[in-house]
Design a protein around this motif. Sequence first.
Motif, PDB file in Angstrom:
ATOM      1  N   PRO A   1       0.828  -1.212   0.000  1.00 58.20           N
ATOM      2  CA  PRO A   1       0.000   0.000   0.000  1.00 58.20           C
ATOM      3  C   PRO A   1       0.866   1.267   0.000  1.00 58.20           C
ATOM      4  O   PRO A   1       1.903   1.322   0.656  1.00 58.20           O
ATOM      5  CB  PRO A   1      -0.811  -0.132   1.292  1.00 58.20           C
ATOM      6  N   PHE A   2       0.393   2.286  -0.722  1.00 54.34           N
ATOM      7  CA  PHE A   2       1.200   3.491  -0.921  1.00 54.34           C
ATOM      8  C   PHE A   2       0.319   4.733  -0.928  1.00 54.34           C
ATOM      9  O   PHE A   2      -0.912   4.637  -1.035  1.00 54.34           O
ATOM     10  CB  PHE A   2       1.960   3.397  -2.254  1.00 54.34           C
ATOM     11  N   LEU A   3       0.949   5.891  -0.829  1.00 53.48           N
ATOM     12  CA  LEU A   3       0.270   7.156  -1.062  1.00 53.48           C
ATOM     13  C   LEU A   3       1.266   8.156  -1.611  1.00 53.48           C
ATOM     14  O   LEU A   3       2.477   8.080  -1.350  1.00 53.48           O
ATOM     15  CB  LEU A   3      -0.403   7.692   0.194  1.00 53.48           C
ATOM     16  N   LEU A   4       0.754   9.087  -2.398  1.00 54.17           N
ATOM     17  CA  LEU A   4       1.586  10.135  -2.977  1.00 54.17           C
ATOM     18  C   LEU A   4       2.008  11.095  -1.877  1.00 54.17           C
ATOM     19  O   LEU A   4       1.225  11.410  -0.970  1.00 54.17           O
ATOM     20  CB  LEU A   4       0.791  10.861  -4.063  1.00 54.17           C
ATOM     21  N   LEU A   5       3.232  11.581  -1.956  1.00 53.15           N
ATOM     22  CA  LEU A   5       3.753  12.474  -0.928  1.00 53.15           C
ATOM     23  C   LEU A   5       2.856  13.696  -0.733  1.00 53.15           C
ATOM     24  O   LEU A   5       2.633  14.146   0.392  1.00 53.15           O
ATOM     25  CB  LEU A   5       5.178  12.904  -1.296  1.00 53.15           C
ATOM     26  N   SER A   6       2.313  14.230  -1.830  1.00 51.37           N
ATOM     27  CA  SER A   6       1.453  15.407  -1.711  1.00 51.37           C
ATOM     28  C   SER A   6       0.175  15.116  -0.935  1.00 51.37           C
ATOM     29  O   SER A   6      -0.462  16.030  -0.406  1.00 51.37           O
ATOM     30  CB  SER A   6       1.095  15.950  -3.095  1.00 51.37           C
ATOM     31  N   ALA A   7      -0.224  13.837  -0.848  1.00 54.78           N
ATOM     32  CA  ALA A   7      -1.431  13.456  -0.127  1.00 54.78           C
ATOM     33  C   ALA A   7      -1.144  13.017   1.306  1.00 54.78           C
ATOM     34  O   ALA A   7      -2.071  12.728   2.066  1.00 54.78           O
ATOM     35  CB  ALA A   7      -2.145  12.320  -0.865  1.00 54.78           C
ATOM     36  N   ALA A   8       0.126  12.966   1.682  1.00 50.83           N
ATOM     37  CA  ALA A   8       0.493  12.508   3.025  1.00 50.83           C
ATOM     38  C   ALA A   8       0.328  13.642   4.028  1.00 50.83           C
ATOM     39  O   ALA A   8       0.827  14.748   3.803  1.00 50.83           O
ATOM     40  CB  ALA A   8       1.937  12.008   3.028  1.00 50.83           C
TER      41      ALA A   8
ATOM     42  N   PRO B   1      12.381  19.987  -3.372  1.00 47.96           N
ATOM     43  CA  PRO B   1      12.504  20.640  -4.676  1.00 47.96           C
ATOM     44  C   PRO B   1      11.126  20.791  -5.318  1.00 47.96           C
ATOM     45  O   PRO B   1      10.201  20.036  -5.015  1.00 47.96           O
ATOM     46  CB  PRO B   1      13.388  19.670  -5.484  1.00 47.96           C
ATOM     47  N   ASP B   2      10.987  21.775  -6.190  1.00 47.57           N
ATOM     48  CA  ASP B   2       9.724  21.980  -6.898  1.00 47.57           C
ATOM     49  C   ASP B   2       9.308  20.707  -7.629  1.00 47.57           C
ATOM     50  O   ASP B   2      10.122  20.094  -8.326  1.00 47.57           O
ATOM     51  CB  ASP B   2       9.854  23.126  -7.905  1.00 47.57           C
ATOM     52  N   GLY B   3       8.054  20.318  -7.479  1.00 44.68           N
ATOM     53  CA  GLY B   3       7.528  19.151  -8.173  1.00 44.68           C
ATOM     54  C   GLY B   3       7.715  17.839  -7.445  1.00 44.68           C
ATOM     55  O   GLY B   3       7.142  16.822  -7.841  1.00 44.68           O
ATOM     56  N   ALA B   4       8.479  17.841  -6.338  1.00 49.06           N
ATOM     57  CA  ALA B   4       8.791  16.575  -5.668  1.00 49.06           C
ATOM     58  C   ALA B   4       7.558  15.941  -5.036  1.00 49.06           C
ATOM     59  O   ALA B   4       7.417  14.720  -5.030  1.00 49.06           O
ATOM     60  CB  ALA B   4       9.865  16.802  -4.605  1.00 49.06           C
ATOM     61  N   ALA B   5       6.662  16.765  -4.498  1.00 51.74           N
ATOM     62  CA  ALA B   5       5.501  16.216  -3.797  1.00 51.74           C
ATOM     63  C   ALA B   5       4.594  15.409  -4.725  1.00 51.74           C
ATOM     64  O   ALA B   5       3.847  14.540  -4.260  1.00 51.74           O
ATOM     65  CB  ALA B   5       4.710  17.333  -3.127  1.00 51.74           C
TER      66      ALA B   5
END
Length: 212
Positions: A142-149, A201-205
């Motif tokens: 199971p995973f989640l995108l960093l921007s959603a954490a 960095p920009d875009g990393a999330a």
Amino acid sequence: MASPAVDDYLKTIYHHTEWQDARMTPSQLAAVLGLAPSSVTEMVQKLAAQGLVTHRPYGPVTLTATGERRAAAIIRRHRLIETWLVQEFGYSWDEVHDEAEVLEHTVSDRLLARIDERLGHPRFDPHGDAIPDADGRVDREPFLLLSAAPAGHRGRVLRVSDRDPDLLRALEVVGIAVGHVVEVRPATRVSVDGGEALTLPDGAAEAVWLSA
């Protein structure tokens, strides 16, 4: 229709839903492949006629079971080659994608089997993407995108998108790589492996996936 162009279409559709659930539309497919929408529509119709995809007008494009097996096979080739280039030839993770794009269409099945054996049958490529086995199966947790954490979430880096080599290099500079443990802090900051908080960095999330 055995051709690199067909394989690229199938691979792109397969990859689109690996790390999120939304199906791929023809317009998204055209954007990723850098092709005119009319050309993509024509190819999708040909793929549907071959039983590789299903598609309704104005609807998403979905791989059939046959199309998914073929896509998994070419993705297996691509990711094994990427892993081989990193482990055996000293390539960095931001250098291997384009090389693998060329080699995946030329390496024989026999050589690919030897590469797989030489590498110890790896399950993941250098970016954390799962390498399908010879039957097309993959193993993902199971995973989640960093921007959603949410702030306070602590998870292992499972995958980093390989789409932007510059971002890969920037992430390497700040110490974010597959397998590192990241704790999410407020204001788009994180700490890596228990270190000090740092600014992403920009875009990393939108390019890093963590264990859930």
